[in-house]
Motif scaffolding. Structure first.
Motif, PDB file in Angstrom:
ATOM      1  N   ASP A 113      48.152  48.809  82.390  1.00 31.82           N
ATOM      2  CA  ASP A 113      47.755  49.905  83.289  1.00 31.82           C
ATOM      3  C   ASP A 113      48.799  50.095  84.390  1.00 31.82           C
TER       4      ASP A 113
ATOM      5  N   PRO B 123      38.757  49.540  84.355  1.00 34.41           N
ATOM      6  CA  PRO B 123      39.864  48.779  84.962  1.00 34.41           C
ATOM      7  C   PRO B 123      39.327  47.596  85.776  1.00 34.41           C
TER       8      PRO B 123
ATOM      9  N   ILE C   3      45.562  46.421  90.533  1.00 32.01           N
ATOM     10  CA  ILE C   3      45.094  46.574  89.158  1.00 32.01           C
ATOM     11  C   ILE C   3      45.458  45.304  88.400  1.00 32.01           C
TER      12      ILE C   3
ATOM     13  N   ARG D 251      45.199  44.653  84.847  1.00 31.45           N
ATOM     14  CA  ARG D 251      45.864  44.783  83.534  1.00 31.45           C
ATOM     15  C   ARG D 251      47.289  45.301  83.709  1.00 31.45           C
TER      16      ARG D 251
ATOM     17  N   PHE E 286      41.506  55.016  83.830  1.00 30.90           N
ATOM     18  CA  PHE E 286      41.495  53.931  82.843  1.00 30.90           C
ATOM     19  C   PHE E 286      40.074  53.539  82.459  1.00 30.90           C
TER      20      PHE E 286
ATOM     21  N   TRP F 134      49.810  51.089  91.713  1.00 35.40           N
ATOM     22  CA  TRP F 134      48.722  50.260  91.188  1.00 35.40           C
ATOM     23  C   TRP F 134      48.144  49.274  92.213  1.00 35.40           C
TER      24      TRP F 134
END
Ligand SMILES: [Zn+2]
Length: 450
Positions: free
Chosen positions: A291, A105, A286, A288, A102, A304
């Protein structure tokens, strides 16, 4: 077997399994088998009302046919566990993988509370359901009635979307846990091993008044699902929840690089022990949500997030004494007695030293500064001695060559590390013989037909 004997047997079995379930959080039989025992007891007591006693499990508040508060409910969103990691390398690897996949991130690093997971469902701002993790994927237990007794659980949200499902950790503050155990002790009841077990047992039991009195707490750590509102990031969700007066997890930090993530993990590790409740790790997530969507999950864990587990908590203390006890076979066991320290939520001041070999290996003597930890977060153990802090008058401890109870000669057994009292009339051994005999007899009654 007479009905009376069977009733006694059933009561003993039920008490045994209730204890495993509520106090030790380690059930040994499934709920339906437990229900069968309870049903048989009820039936027998109905046929023989003269045999009903006040302390029968059938007479207790909430001692109905089920030991669980929980009716099974189907999860809307699976309540998965997290991938555990134990080293800085693994943390860096995770961060670097995400940075490859990403653009810039963000990572959120937050406490991993040592409690049990619960999800709350709100419809138009009203709390409609609280569920435990259960199998994590399909079913959890409905614990709504108990959840309503937790002051951190909001019954109503002021500005709420049509549907909101949030997940968090139910835990116990150390002070609340100590109060519960003090009360258990006064009542002559079994003590809980740690705050987590106590929280788990409390959430499952049927009497909501007990839940209220014990004072559970809850932190929210994720928005599981939402309809009628949108969030771009995990931390936006936290901000919204905070505005609603929801207790979200304390002290989270947004990071961008592996170094920042590791720094945040280290800082959390250092605050351990001064938080007033137990944490058993740090979670790296993570931030976002888009994502997260792309990453998805395996059948067990989301891709994640990871949970960094700290090495077991250790404390330094001073060895003030070594106590000896004599077992029923005459074996002499030394126990370290040290200045009380708090480990995994409880105060500890004793740990077994096993035998003379173990003492020699540790090179331990009274007055030594020692490092203690809890194995499996339950059993206190001595890890090592800090030799540089040794007092001048120090001597390595030797188990004496006379029995501490009867004064007879002791002898080291060939090929083992055991030292035994040689007297066949040693009162310690006779007493243990008796306890053992009664204990074993009771055990056999308890085990039949299970
Ligand atoms: Zn003896």
């Amino acid at each position: 077997m007479t009905p009376e004997e069977r009733i006694l047997q059933l009561r003993e079995q039920i008490a045994y399994h209730s204890d495993k379930y509520y106090n030790q959080d380690s059930p040994q039989i499934p709920d339906d088998e437990f229900d069968l025992l309870m049903r048989e007891l009820k039936k027998l007591e109905k046929e023989h009302p003269d045999l009903v006693t006040e302390d029968s499990p059938t007479q207790k508040v909430g001692g109905a046919a089920k030991r669980t508060a929980g009716v099974l409910v189907r999860h809307n969103v699976p309540m998965l566990s997290l991938q555990d990691v134990f080293s800085r390398e693994e943390v860096c690897e995770f961060v670097e993988q995400m940075r490859e996949q990403f653009t810039e991130p963000e990572f959120v690093v937050e406490y991993k509370i040592d409690g049990l997971s619960m999800a709350l469902r709100y419809e138009n701002g009203e709390l409609v359901l609280a569920e435990t993790r259960g199998d994590g994927v399909n079913f959890g237990e409905d614990v709504t009635a108990n959840a309503r007794m937790i002051s951190d659980v909001k019954q109503k949200l002021k500005s709420a979307p049509e549907y909101l499902e949030i997940r968090g950790e139910v835990y116990m503050k150390n002070a609340a846990f100590e109060r519960v155990n003090e009360k258990q002790e006064l009542l002559g009841k079994r003590l809980f091993a740690n705050p987590r077990n106590c929280a788990a047992g409390t959430l499952r039991q049927l009497d909501t008044a007990v839940t209220k009195e014990r004072g559970l707490s809850m932190f929210i750590f994720n928005i599981q699902a939402v309809r009628g509102m949108e969030f771009e990031t995990h931390t936006q969700g936290y901000e919204y929840l905070r505005e609603q007066g929801v207790a979200v997890i304390d002290g989270y930090r947004v990071c961008r690089t592996a170094d920042e993530v590791w720094e945040a993990i280290t800082a959390i590790g250092e605050s351990r022990g001064s938080l007033g409740y137990d944490i058993d790790g740090a979670v790296v997530k993570i931030n976002r949500l888009a994502d997260r969507e792309i990453l998805g999950a395996t059948s067990k864990v989301p891709r994640w997030a990871i949970a960094y587990k700290y090495p077991p908590e250790e404390k330094e203390t001073r060895l003030v004494d070594i106590e000896l006890s004599v077992g029923r076979t005459g074996r002499i066991t030394p126990t370290a007695v040290f200045e009380p320290v708090r480990l995994c939520g409880t105060s500890v001041s004793r740990a077994t030293l096993h035998n003379q070999d173990f003492i020699n290996e540790l090179d331990i003597g009274i007055g030594d500064t020692i490092v203690v930890y809890k194995s499996g977060e339950i059993i206190p153990k001595v890890r090592k001695v800090l030799r540089e802090q040794r007092p001048a008058s120090w001597q390595r401890y030797e188990i004496p060559d006379v029995c501490p109870v009867c004064g007879a000669r002791t002898e080291r057994e060939k090929d083992t590390a055991d030292i035994r009292c040689t007297s066949s009339s040693c009162p310690a051994q006779l007493e243990r013989h008796l306890i053992n005999f009664v204990g074993r007899d009771a055990m056999e009654i308890g085990r039949a037909h299970v």
